[in-house]
Write a protein that holds these residues in place. Structure first.
Motif, short mmCIF file in Angstrom:
data_model
loop_
_atom_site.label_atom_id
_atom_site.label_comp_id
_atom_site.label_asym_id
_atom_site.label_seq_id
_atom_site.Cartn_x
_atom_site.Cartn_y
_atom_site.Cartn_z
N ARG A 19 0.79 -1.07 -0.14
CA ARG A 19 0.13 0.05 0.01
C ARG A 19 0.95 1.33 0.03
O ARG A 19 0.50 2.19 -0.48
N VAL A 20 2.19 1.14 0.56
CA VAL A 20 2.98 2.24 0.78
C VAL A 20 4.36 2.21 -0.04
O VAL A 20 4.72 0.88 -0.35
N PRO B 48 7.90 2.54 -2.46
CA PRO B 48 8.18 2.47 -3.66
C PRO B 48 7.32 1.30 -4.47
O PRO B 48 7.27 1.41 -5.67
N GLN B 49 7.13 0.24 -3.65
CA GLN B 49 6.36 -0.88 -4.23
C GLN B 49 4.81 -0.61 -4.17
O GLN B 49 4.16 -1.48 -4.39
N LYS B 50 4.28 0.53 -4.01
CA LYS B 50 3.00 1.01 -3.99
C LYS B 50 2.15 0.55 -5.07
O LYS B 50 2.52 0.95 -6.03
N MET B 51 1.06 -0.20 -4.75
CA MET B 51 -0.01 -0.36 -5.79
C MET B 51 -1.36 0.65 -5.63
O MET B 51 -1.57 1.02 -4.45
N GLU B 52 -2.10 0.73 -6.92
CA GLU B 52 -3.12 1.58 -6.81
C GLU B 52 -4.24 0.86 -6.15
O GLU B 52 -5.09 0.18 -6.97
N LEU B 53 -4.36 0.85 -4.73
CA LEU B 53 -5.46 0.27 -3.95
C LEU B 53 -6.37 1.16 -3.18
O LEU B 53 -5.66 2.24 -3.05
N PRO B 54 -7.63 1.28 -3.55
CA PRO B 54 -8.46 2.19 -2.61
C PRO B 54 -8.02 2.36 -1.26
O PRO B 54 -7.47 1.39 -0.72
N TYR C 170 -9.17 -0.19 1.35
CA TYR C 170 -9.07 -1.72 1.26
C TYR C 170 -8.52 -2.29 2.42
O TYR C 170 -7.28 -2.03 2.95
N TYR C 171 -9.12 -3.35 3.08
CA TYR C 171 -8.51 -3.85 4.49
C TYR C 171 -8.11 -5.50 4.04
O TYR C 171 -7.92 -6.12 5.27
N GLY C 172 -8.10 -5.93 2.67
CA GLY C 172 -7.72 -7.18 2.81
C GLY C 172 -6.04 -7.37 3.14
O GLY C 172 -5.50 -6.54 3.11
N ASN C 173 -5.54 -8.50 2.55
CA ASN C 173 -4.30 -8.78 2.68
C ASN C 173 -3.40 -8.15 1.67
O ASN C 173 -4.04 -8.50 0.43
N ALA C 174 -2.34 -7.23 1.76
CA ALA C 174 -2.05 -6.48 0.60
C ALA C 174 -0.35 -6.50 0.82
O ALA C 174 0.13 -5.36 1.04
N PHE C 175 0.24 -7.54 1.05
CA PHE C 175 1.60 -7.56 1.41
C PHE C 175 2.25 -8.93 0.61
O PHE C 175 1.57 -9.78 0.16
N GLN D 213 13.09 -5.94 -4.96
CA GLN D 213 12.36 -6.64 -6.12
C GLN D 213 10.87 -6.65 -6.07
O GLN D 213 10.18 -6.95 -7.12
N VAL D 214 9.96 -6.03 -5.00
CA VAL D 214 8.81 -5.95 -5.13
C VAL D 214 8.18 -5.03 -5.88
O VAL D 214 8.60 -3.60 -5.52
#
Length: 408
Positions: free
Chosen positions: A251-252, A254-260, A263-268, A298-299
């Motif tokens: 979520r945060v 350099p590896q940040k993805m565009e998530l709302p 969003y409270y699911g697993n995001a790691f 690498q992520v």
């Protein structure tokens, strides 16, 4: 995930029923987080889904015939009273068909209390759980809705329509011989907590970092230190591969993805640094630091997509446990700051790791009021004694003993 949050008596809330207020708040919060009131079912290829049947979460109220202050530091991981403070209600343990959250409020004679949460990790990660707690806190204190509305949208991190593994995922690799060796010792593990304040961090930097290495964050420094000296304590064959699986929040950074936002699911992801045990233990600490940096860097979005595809293709494979050290920094979440109206907890965090090969970082104020990091480590008895000895030597600035002990 067993989580305990201890609160002292607050005279301004005298006469208020902790359990009733929290229970009412939960019922309102679950209107927004309604999937948590359902049950997990398993579909084809071990795909997990939520049946939103509104069966509800489990809530328990209890009384403890003791004052909170009498517990002292035993409230820290691994708390010996976990089974009393988070009761394993029959039917509450497991993934499929079980309540997705269990909450227990235990009252102490002094007016203090503890709120215990048992959370199904397939539903949310630590970031998502903190979001849920913030919503609960806001609603308990009068809000009609959470300031950040929860977002489900699990399809955002689903595998591609034609799954294709494009990256290396070392966190799932496991050698048969290593697995047998780990299983033989897994039921002999004990857990002990270690504190790292300014003094300990300075000792690590002064004694173990090469001069002129440059700046490094406390978390990365501690991760490298723990990986190296845990490996030394385990006395692993120098030719064995050892891993450090580093939890990266997508979520945060350099590896940040565009998530709302909600969003409270697993995001790691848990990219793994890999080294021969002998090289890790004999090289300077900067060797471990650089391996960890490479794994973390690498992520990216392609790595996350490849990871989702890998999980689908391999039907939800488990992380490797043998000679793997999974570590996550949950100190930054601020579970020690969640206020339900009684002020901040004196400790808030995971009571013990549900994974024998994992450790969690949590914030804790020591006796001098200094903000420290508390970390619970799982090791066999002999390895634990060796690890404690290494830590003691380091913080006592006995460099010679550390260097002698660290050789394989």
């Amino acid at each position: 995930m067993p989580i305990l949050m201890f609160y002292k008596f607050n005279s301004s809330m005298k006469g208020k029923d902790h359990a009733k207020i929290i229970k009412d708040g939960l019922s309102k919060t679950l209107v927004f987080y309604y999937p948590l009131a359902g049950r997990i079912i398993e579909g084809p290829n071990r795909k997990l889904m939520v049946n939103c049947n509104s069966e509800g979460i489990m809530f328990i109220e209890a009384d403890a015939n003791v004052e909170l202050e009498k517990l002292g530091d035993s409230i820290l991981p691994p708390c010996p009273y976990l089974e009393e403070l988070l009761y394993n209600e029959p039917g509450s343990v497991g993934i499929i068909g079980c309540p997705l959250m269990l909450v227990q409020v235990t009252h102490f004679r002094c007016g203090g209390f503890v709120v215990g949460f048992k959370v199904n990790h397939t539903m949310m990660d630590a970031y998502g759980f903190k979001m849920f707690l913030n919503a609960l806190s806001e609603i308990i204190q009068g809000a009609s809705a959470p300031s950040i509305l929860p977002v489900w949208q699990r399809d955002l991190l689903s595998a591609r329509s034609s799954p294709c593994i494009t990256c290396t995922h070392n966190e799932f690799d496991e050698q048969v011989e290593s697995k047998i060796a780990w299983i033989a010792m897994e039921d002999k593990l004990i857990q002990h907590s270690f504190f790292f304040g300014n003094k300990e961090i300075k000792a690590i930097k002064d004694q173990l970092l090469e001069p002129g290495y440059g700046s490094i964050g406390r978390f990365e420094l501690l991760v490298a230190f723990l990986w190296k000296y845990r490996t030394i304590a385990l006395d692993i064959n120098p030719e064995e591969n050892v891993r450090l699986s580093y939890v990266v929040n997508v979520r945060v950074g350099p590896q940040k993805m565009e998530l709302p936002l909600g969003y409270y699911g697993n995001a790691f992801a848990t990219p793994a640094a890999v080294s021969k045990a002998g090289l890790l233990c004999s090289n300077p600490l900067t060797y471990a630091i650089e391996l960890i940096k490479q794994a973390k860097n690498q992520v990216n979005e392609e790595y996350i997509k490849s990871l989702a595809d890998y999980i689908v293709i391999n039907r939800r494979p488990p992380w490797t446990k043998s000679w793997n050290f999974l570590i996550t920094n949950d100190a930054i979440l601020g579970l020690d700051e969640v206020d339900f109206g009684w002020g901040k907890p004196i400790f808030g965090g995971v009571d013990r790791s549900p994974f024998s090969f994992a450790s969690f970082f949590w914030s804790f104020n020591n006796n001098m009021g200094e903000k420290s990091i508390v970390i619970a480590i799982n090791l066999p008895q002999q390895a634990m004694e060796k690890f404690q000895h290494l830590i003691h030597n380091l913080t006592s600035k006995n460099v010679e003993k550390i260097q002698l002990t660290s050789k394989i």
